[in-house]
Design a protein around this motif. Sequence first.
Motif, short mmCIF file in Angstrom:
data_model
loop_
_atom_site.label_atom_id
_atom_site.label_comp_id
_atom_site.label_asym_id
_atom_site.label_seq_id
_atom_site.Cartn_x
_atom_site.Cartn_y
_atom_site.Cartn_z
N ILE A 204 0.83 -1.20 0.25
CA ILE A 204 -0.04 0.09 0.04
C ILE A 204 0.91 1.29 -0.05
O ILE A 204 1.87 1.31 0.88
CB ILE A 204 -0.89 0.00 1.18
CG1 ILE A 204 -2.11 -1.30 0.99
CG2 ILE A 204 -1.79 1.35 1.58
CD1 ILE A 204 -2.93 -1.19 0.19
N GLY B 162 -8.97 -1.41 -5.18
CA GLY B 162 -7.95 -0.73 -4.40
C GLY B 162 -6.54 -1.22 -5.01
O GLY B 162 -5.66 -0.17 -4.92
N ASN C 36 -4.12 1.76 -6.07
CA ASN C 36 -2.71 1.73 -5.45
C ASN C 36 -1.49 1.86 -6.31
O ASN C 36 -0.61 2.61 -6.31
CB ASN C 36 -2.46 0.51 -4.54
CG ASN C 36 -1.25 0.68 -3.70
OD1 ASN C 36 -0.91 1.55 -2.95
ND2 ASN C 36 -0.56 -0.51 -3.83
#
Length: 182
Positions: A44, A84, A88
């Motif tokens: 992340i 996500g 990212n």
Amino acid sequence: MSDLSLLGISGSLRAASTNRLLIRAAARHFDPASFIEAEIDFPIYNGDLEDKGIPDAVTLLGRQIDEADAVIISTPEYNKGLSGGLKNALDWVSRLEGNPWRDKPVAIMSAASGVAGGARGQSMLRTLLNPFRPHVIPGPEVMVGQTSKQWNEDGTLANEGTHKFLGELMSELRKVAEARSA
């Protein structure tokens, strides 16, 4: 027709993702071309991590984008947006020197479990790409709804209508990529 290089990015990290199947189907419509499937399973984004150095995998993706004649991105739709993992990856690439996306021909598609086929995820992806200023092909839009039912056992698309739109989208992407590389 010249041989081009094509980079495929699946917004799903799953090995058996139908978004991976979709970029592979798109690559077959784009042929002849060398095809690389990017990996975007990065940590992340965190500024503290960036201070220690951008991960090699992110640098590799930036180089792959820069060196490709065209890019295809397929995103699933998670909770009315893109994944996500894909967001990212975009965040990490934005931290690289230069802008590998600038003027890059890009085709967007999606495969999702809902009947809308990832329309909202695609819309969000278009918005998130805008600051990078790629040449996003406007259409036809390819959205594979109820994706688990749309594939043959050998991993090929079962729906002829989707094949038609995918072929048209890849034809448009090829025209732009060839004009840019001429």
